[in-house]
Structures are given as C-alpha cells and as structure tokens.
Design a protein around this motif. Structure first.
Motif, PDB file in Angstrom:
ATOM      1  N   LEU A 189     -17.722 -51.626  -5.555  1.00 37.04           N
ATOM      2  CA  LEU A 189     -18.566 -50.595  -4.951  1.00 37.04           C
ATOM      3  C   LEU A 189     -19.865 -51.211  -4.442  1.00 37.04           C
ATOM      4  O   LEU A 189     -20.292 -50.963  -3.316  1.00 37.04           O
ATOM      5  CB  LEU A 189     -18.900 -49.502  -5.972  1.00 37.04           C
ATOM      6  CG  LEU A 189     -17.903 -48.365  -6.127  1.00 37.04           C
ATOM      7  CD1 LEU A 189     -18.379 -47.415  -7.207  1.00 37.04           C
ATOM      8  CD2 LEU A 189     -17.730 -47.624  -4.818  1.00 37.04           C
ATOM      9  N   TYR A 190     -20.465 -52.044  -5.294  1.00 39.84           N
ATOM     10  CA  TYR A 190     -21.718 -52.683  -4.920  1.00 39.84           C
ATOM     11  C   TYR A 190     -21.523 -53.587  -3.698  1.00 39.84           C
ATOM     12  O   TYR A 190     -22.312 -53.552  -2.761  1.00 39.84           O
ATOM     13  CB  TYR A 190     -22.285 -53.485  -6.095  1.00 39.84           C
ATOM     14  CG  TYR A 190     -23.296 -54.509  -5.682  1.00 39.84           C
ATOM     15  CD1 TYR A 190     -24.541 -54.122  -5.195  1.00 39.84           C
ATOM     16  CD2 TYR A 190     -23.007 -55.869  -5.740  1.00 39.84           C
ATOM     17  CE1 TYR A 190     -25.461 -55.060  -4.782  1.00 39.84           C
ATOM     18  CE2 TYR A 190     -23.921 -56.816  -5.335  1.00 39.84           C
ATOM     19  CZ  TYR A 190     -25.145 -56.409  -4.853  1.00 39.84           C
ATOM     20  OH  TYR A 190     -26.049 -57.338  -4.436  1.00 39.84           O
ATOM     21  N   THR A 219     -23.054 -42.242   3.664  1.00 46.68           N
ATOM     22  CA  THR A 219     -22.800 -43.264   2.644  1.00 46.68           C
ATOM     23  C   THR A 219     -21.388 -43.163   2.077  1.00 46.68           C
ATOM     24  O   THR A 219     -20.655 -44.164   2.032  1.00 46.68           O
ATOM     25  CB  THR A 219     -23.831 -43.128   1.499  1.00 46.68           C
ATOM     26  OG1 THR A 219     -25.133 -43.123   2.065  1.00 46.68           O
ATOM     27  CG2 THR A 219     -23.706 -44.285   0.529  1.00 46.68           C
ATOM     28  N   TRP A 220     -20.979 -41.973   1.661  1.00 49.88           N
ATOM     29  CA  TRP A 220     -19.690 -41.811   0.997  1.00 49.88           C
ATOM     30  C   TRP A 220     -18.508 -42.254   1.869  1.00 49.88           C
ATOM     31  O   TRP A 220     -17.705 -43.085   1.437  1.00 49.88           O
ATOM     32  CB  TRP A 220     -19.533 -40.372   0.500  1.00 49.88           C
ATOM     33  CG  TRP A 220     -18.177 -40.067  -0.036  1.00 49.88           C
ATOM     34  CD1 TRP A 220     -17.207 -39.336   0.580  1.00 49.88           C
ATOM     35  CD2 TRP A 220     -17.617 -40.505  -1.275  1.00 49.88           C
ATOM     36  NE1 TRP A 220     -16.088 -39.284  -0.197  1.00 49.88           N
ATOM     37  CE2 TRP A 220     -16.306 -39.985  -1.348  1.00 49.88           C
ATOM     38  CE3 TRP A 220     -18.089 -41.289  -2.340  1.00 49.88           C
ATOM     39  CZ2 TRP A 220     -15.463 -40.220  -2.431  1.00 49.88           C
ATOM     40  CZ3 TRP A 220     -17.251 -41.514  -3.424  1.00 49.88           C
ATOM     41  CH2 TRP A 220     -15.959 -40.982  -3.459  1.00 49.88           C
ATOM     42  N   GLY A 226     -14.521 -49.515  -0.712  1.00 46.98           N
ATOM     43  CA  GLY A 226     -14.976 -49.961  -2.028  1.00 46.98           C
ATOM     44  C   GLY A 226     -14.458 -49.059  -3.129  1.00 46.98           C
ATOM     45  O   GLY A 226     -14.056 -49.525  -4.194  1.00 46.98           O
ATOM     46  N   VAL A 227     -14.438 -47.744  -2.867  1.00 45.14           N
ATOM     47  CA  VAL A 227     -13.938 -46.780  -3.855  1.00 45.14           C
ATOM     48  C   VAL A 227     -12.465 -47.056  -4.150  1.00 45.14           C
ATOM     49  O   VAL A 227     -12.047 -47.096  -5.305  1.00 45.14           O
ATOM     50  CB  VAL A 227     -14.114 -45.333  -3.347  1.00 45.14           C
ATOM     51  CG1 VAL A 227     -13.407 -44.342  -4.265  1.00 45.14           C
ATOM     52  CG2 VAL A 227     -15.586 -44.982  -3.240  1.00 45.14           C
ATOM     53  N   PHE A 228     -11.685 -47.301  -3.085  1.00 47.79           N
ATOM     54  CA  PHE A 228     -10.258 -47.522  -3.302  1.00 47.79           C
ATOM     55  C   PHE A 228      -9.984 -48.841  -4.019  1.00 47.79           C
ATOM     56  O   PHE A 228      -9.146 -48.897  -4.914  1.00 47.79           O
ATOM     57  CB  PHE A 228      -9.497 -47.463  -1.973  1.00 47.79           C
ATOM     58  CG  PHE A 228      -9.446 -46.074  -1.402  1.00 47.79           C
ATOM     59  CD1 PHE A 228      -9.041 -45.008  -2.195  1.00 47.79           C
ATOM     60  CD2 PHE A 228      -9.842 -45.818  -0.104  1.00 47.79           C
ATOM     61  CE1 PHE A 228      -9.022 -43.716  -1.692  1.00 47.79           C
ATOM     62  CE2 PHE A 228      -9.815 -44.531   0.404  1.00 47.79           C
ATOM     63  CZ  PHE A 228      -9.409 -43.476  -0.385  1.00 47.79           C
ATOM     64  N   PHE A 294      -4.795 -46.528   1.829  1.00 49.01           N
ATOM     65  CA  PHE A 294      -5.940 -45.625   1.924  1.00 49.01           C
ATOM     66  C   PHE A 294      -7.171 -46.365   2.439  1.00 49.01           C
ATOM     67  O   PHE A 294      -7.908 -45.846   3.283  1.00 49.01           O
ATOM     68  CB  PHE A 294      -6.263 -45.006   0.556  1.00 49.01           C
ATOM     69  CG  PHE A 294      -5.458 -43.780   0.256  1.00 49.01           C
ATOM     70  CD1 PHE A 294      -5.362 -42.759   1.193  1.00 49.01           C
ATOM     71  CD2 PHE A 294      -4.809 -43.633  -0.959  1.00 49.01           C
ATOM     72  CE1 PHE A 294      -4.620 -41.621   0.922  1.00 49.01           C
ATOM     73  CE2 PHE A 294      -4.070 -42.506  -1.238  1.00 49.01           C
ATOM     74  CZ  PHE A 294      -3.970 -41.496  -0.300  1.00 49.01           C
ATOM     75  N   ALA A 295      -7.386 -47.582   1.910  1.00 51.29           N
ATOM     76  CA  ALA A 295      -8.557 -48.358   2.310  1.00 51.29           C
ATOM     77  C   ALA A 295      -8.480 -48.668   3.803  1.00 51.29           C
ATOM     78  O   ALA A 295      -9.468 -48.587   4.526  1.00 51.29           O
ATOM     79  CB  ALA A 295      -8.640 -49.641   1.491  1.00 51.29           C
TER      80      ALA A 295
END
Lengths: 308, 260
Positions: A189-190, A219-220, A226-228, A294-295
C-alpha cells in the motif's frame, strides 16, 4: 571474434542461471510433482503409502493410481466446510488488515521524505522477530489471567453478562492472523501511495472537493493496485496457516492448514494430505490470478480516465 | 494537507501500538520474578540463567545456527546468481521457479519436500533436509534484493567495461560484484533471519533426533509455558532485529520488498 563473444555470453548465461535453475528443479518442481502423484496413491496400511505395484504375496488390496482420495474429499461435507471456513477467516483477516494498514500507509506516504524510511522500518521490525513469539505474545495478552481479560470481564460483569474466555477462540485466531500478516498489507500500500502525485489532490481541492471526496475519487481508485497486491499477500498465507489456529484457537477452530498437518503428523494419511495440499494450491492459484486480474483492471481503468 | 495528517496520526498510532505492545510484554515478562505471565512481581534474571543451564535449548540454538549459516550461505550464492540471471537475460521460467516458493503458503513447500525427501531421496530427516528446505525458500528473497539493486543501476557501466575489452568474468568480478555487494550481504542476512525463525517448513522437514530452536519453542508454548520462553524470545528478537537493521542499512530494498 564476434562469434567468440556470443559463445562466451551464452556460456555465461548458463553458468549464472544454471545452478539456481537446477537446484529449484530438483528441490521445488520435483517435490511438487511428487505431491501430485502422492495424492493419486492409496494410503498404506500403517500410514504412508501402499506400494504402487502389488507385492507377489498379496492376495487382495489396493495398488496403483486412483482418484479415490478426491472422491473422499467431496463425499464428506465436513472438508468443504473447513475450506469454506478458511476462506472466511482469510477474507475477514484481509479486510481487518486493510482497514488498519491503509491510514498507516497513507500517513507514511504523506510524511516528510526523511522520516519515511524510519516509519517503514518501524512497521517491519516487529515482523522480524520470531513468528512463534509473535503468536505466543497474544497467548499472554488474551490469557485468562491477563489485564485485558480481567478488564473485559469486569465490564461485562457490570452489565450482568457472563465472563468470556478470549484465548482458544475464533476471536484469538483472527487477532493472531491480523497481527502476523499486517506488514504484508502496509508495504505494498505504501509503495503505491508514495507514487501518487500530490498535485492531483490540490487540483481536486481547487475544484471544490472536500477531504472525503478527494479520498474517495482520487486516492482510493489510484491505490487499488496496491490494495489488491496487499490483499493477495495477506489472503494467501492466511489460507494455509496452521500455527495460529494451532496455538491460539480452540479445538473447533481447525482450518485447512491444520487438516493437512494432521494427515502428515497425526493420522499419517499421505494421499489425503497431498490431495488437500493440491486443493489448497488450486485455491491459491485462483486467488493470485484474480488479484492480478483486478489489479490490471484497475490500472487499465485509470489509463482510460487519464486519456479522457 | 496538514490537517488530514493529524487525523491519519489518530488512526496510525494505535496501529503502531498494536504492533509493538505484544513484543514489549514478552520482553518485560522475561524479567518478571513469577512463574505466571500475570502480574509484575519483581525484577529477576533467573529465567535467563535457567535458559543457559538448559542443555537441550543450547543444543537447539547451536543446531539452528548451523542450519541458518549453511542455508543462508547456499541461498545467497544461488539467489545472487538467480537475481543476476533474471535481470540480465530474459528468461521465462526461472523467475517463476525463484519467486513461487516465496509467494505460496509455506505449508505446501513443507509437505512437498517431506514427501520428496522420504519417497525419492530416501533421506533420513535431520539437519541436511532442513538446510535444503530453507535454501529453497531463501533463494527467492536473496534474488529479490539483488535484482532490485541491479534494476537501480546504470547499464552503461557494464557496456563501458565490455567496450574496454573486459571478459564477462572480468566484468563480473571487477564491476558487477563490488556494486551489488551490499545487496548480496543484505540478502544473506535476510536469509539468515528467515532461516533461524522459520517454523512451518522446519516442522515438516525436521527429524526426530536433533532439537531445533523454533520446534523447541513450539513445544514449550504447547506443553508448558514457562517464562523461559520469554527469555529465549527476547534474545532471539535482539539477534534478528540487529540483523534486519544492518541489512536495511546496507540495502534499503530490504524494507521495500518486506520480509516474510
């Protein structure tokens, strides 16, 4: 001369890639194939495997290759339930990790550059301590004698609710899973959030977006890759974990990992243990593929919006 | 910007606390003069003394050190080669072989290796099988760090060396190796900590005779928790934390790609 140097390059290529390739072919690919074959064998009378060909003195018995182990897996709903439960625990752990890691990763990414490495180091350090010790620490915290248990039960008692045991429960398993895997979520994520251009947020603000809108619309969506990848990095190891339920869970909190472990170190049913491992491998491959898809989708959507 | 950071601090500080409080508790209880991990009674070093008089624990520590040194040595060499090969040559299947053991649940590698050692190699499980197993999963971590270092370097240095007539070996020995050395050492240190900490794969590939540190800790946790566990935990933490800090000073990609 040219021919000589391409020859030398070719030799260098195999000299460099050959040894690791050979090592991994022998100690990673071959064992995986053996595992697949073992799942197609019959269990031995006293654990292990039945011989693949019938010995001369054998009157009857089961030899050769079979799909019986897989039939056995699908014949009893109990095993599907354990798989389902493992998926559930993995999904909930991933979600909790995401909720905890996101603000932290965002904070690090928005901090001054000189502090960032230190803040990341502070996330990684606890995770460098022994895996068992990190689980064991929660035995102390959640134990019946602990400050936390006393506090919770005093509060519950004030409302007339019967005391609860925190340790050896599904709750303890979730806490352990989240604790052990949290940094896996923070780091990707970072890495993603750090690359965001702050000008985008300034632009959104100039256009009248409030803090929530800036997060939700800028942002989201940008952070989805990164989330995936973070979610895959948490979901996959949780799916196969046996040590956390083994140490923090009760007798009913068995997950796929525990089931597999028992086939090798308890009941010694190697074919069934191998079949379970193959099913777990398939689940992991499916999850990895899904996360990558998904990414990619998220990245493509972004490039579409950018060209618009 | 500034104001939103304050809200982020409110959300992030409890997460940092969540990460550190359990470990601080273990360290504090290792000095507690009580058999129970309950209330603070008084300061003592007796759990450390008990630890250093525990023969089996000392043997386990020695065995684990031998395993970690051997496995990280092999993994560093093979991982450096793999990192170089993946960076330099467009190979299709080497990256898959190197990175899959890192990404998949550890239990799968443990099971596969157990079956392989017993069925195919007919090996008696013990130190050798653990060293091989640890090498297998550490190669990927060492390769990731070395490759990250190579990716950050200017290719023209190597071209210049070649143009000046250096052979591939000379280019490697005089240019590439000195430049990637910090990453190689960092990869080695990472492998060492991963090996000495590994429980799952060790659990499947261990034999019966030799005590190994993580297995010893597991037995203590499962059977009878004494504060000696806190003491050995604290010492192990000191060792691995030192290693990780040195590794991250040598090469910051240790932090980027994370540990296991």
């Amino acid at each position: 001369m040219i021919k000589n140097s391409t020859k030398a390059n070719h030799a260098a290529k195999w000299l460099v890639s050959g040894p690791p390739l050979l090592f991994l072919l022998v100690f990673f690919v071959a064992p995986s194939i053996i595992m697949l074959f073992t799942s197609l064998r019959f269990p031995g009378e006293f654990g292990g495997l039945a011989p693949i060909t019938a010995p001369a003195e054998a009157v009857s018995g089961e030899y050769g290759l079979t799909l019986e182990t897989y039939q056995f897996f699908f014949s009893d709903i109990l095993y599907a339930e354990i798989f389902l439960k493992s998926f559930g625990v993995a999904a909930v752990s991933t979600l909790i990790c995401l909720i905890m890691a996101y603000p932290l990763a965002l904070l690090i990414a928005r901090s001054e550059k000189r502090f960032r490495n230190l803040m990341v180091l502070l996330v990684v350090l606890p995770f460098a301590s022994n895996f068992l010790i990190r689980i064991y620490a929660w035995m102390i915290i959640l134990g019946p004698e602990s400050v936390l248990s006393h506090f919770i039960n005093t509060v519950l008692g004030a409302f007339g609710i019967a005391p609860v045991t925190l340790l050896f429960s599904p709750f303890a398993v979730l806490v352990g899973m989240v604790y052990v895997h949290l940094p896996f979520m923070v780091l990707p994520l970072y890495t993603n959030l750090e690359k965001h251009d702050p000008a985008l947020l300034d632009a959104a603000q100039d256009l009248g977006a409030d803090a929530w809108q800036r997060f939700w619309h800028v942002t989201w969506p940008l952070s989805l890759p990164g989330v995936f990848s973070g979610s895959a990095l948490v979901f996959i190891p949780v799916l196969g974990m046996f040590a956390v339920p083994d140490i923090l869970g009760g007798t009913g909190d068995i997950l796929v990992g525990n089931l597999i472990k028992d086939q090798f170190l308890g009941t010694r049913d190697w074919p069934f243990g191998s079949a379970l491992s193959i099913m777990l491998t398939l689940a992991v491959l499916a999850i990895t593929g899904l996360a990558a898809w998904f990414a990619q989708l998220a990245t493509r959507q972004r490039s579409v919006t950018e060209t618009e | 910007m500034r104001r939103s950071n304050i809200w982020l601090w409110f959300a992030a500080v409890p997460v940092y606390a969540f990460l550190y409080i359990p470990l601080v508790i273990v360290v504090v209880y290792s000095f507690n003069d009580s058999k129970l991990n309950a209330e603070w009674v008084g300061f003592t070093l007796s759990w450390y003394k008990a630890l250093f008089n525990n023969h089996e624990m000392l043997t386990a520590a020695r065995n684990s050190l031998i395993i970690a040194v051997s496995a990280s040595f092999c993994a560093t060499i093979l991982g450096t080669m793999a990192g170089l090969a993946i960076h330099r040559y467009k190979l299709k299947f080497l990256p898959v072989l190197v990175f899959t053991p890192v990404a998949m649940p550890e239990i799968l590698l443990g099971v596969a290796l157990l079956l392989f050692f017993l069925q195919v190699l007919n090996l008696t499980l013990g130190m050798i099988s653990i060293i091989i197993a640890h090498t297998t999963f550490c190669i990927g971590f060492a390769a990731i760090i070395v490759r990250a270092r190579l990716q950050g370097m200017d290719e023209s240095i190597f071209e210049a060396a070649r143009d000046l007539g250096a052979s591939p070996w000379q280019t490697f020995r005089l240019i590439t190796l000195p430049l990637i050395m910090p990453a190689v050492v960092a990869g080695g240190l990472m492998s060492f900590t991963l090996s000495i900490d590994d429980f799952v794969i060790t659990f499947f590939t261990k034999g019966v005779g030799e005590p190994i540190l993580p297995i010893q800790i597991y037995t203590m946790i499962k059977v009878a928790v004494t504060p000696e566990v806190n003491a050995i935990s604290t010492l192990l933490m000191l060792l691995t934390l030192t290693m990780i800090i040195i590794a991250s000073k040598l090469d910051s990609s240790v932090l980027r790609r994370g540990t296991k």
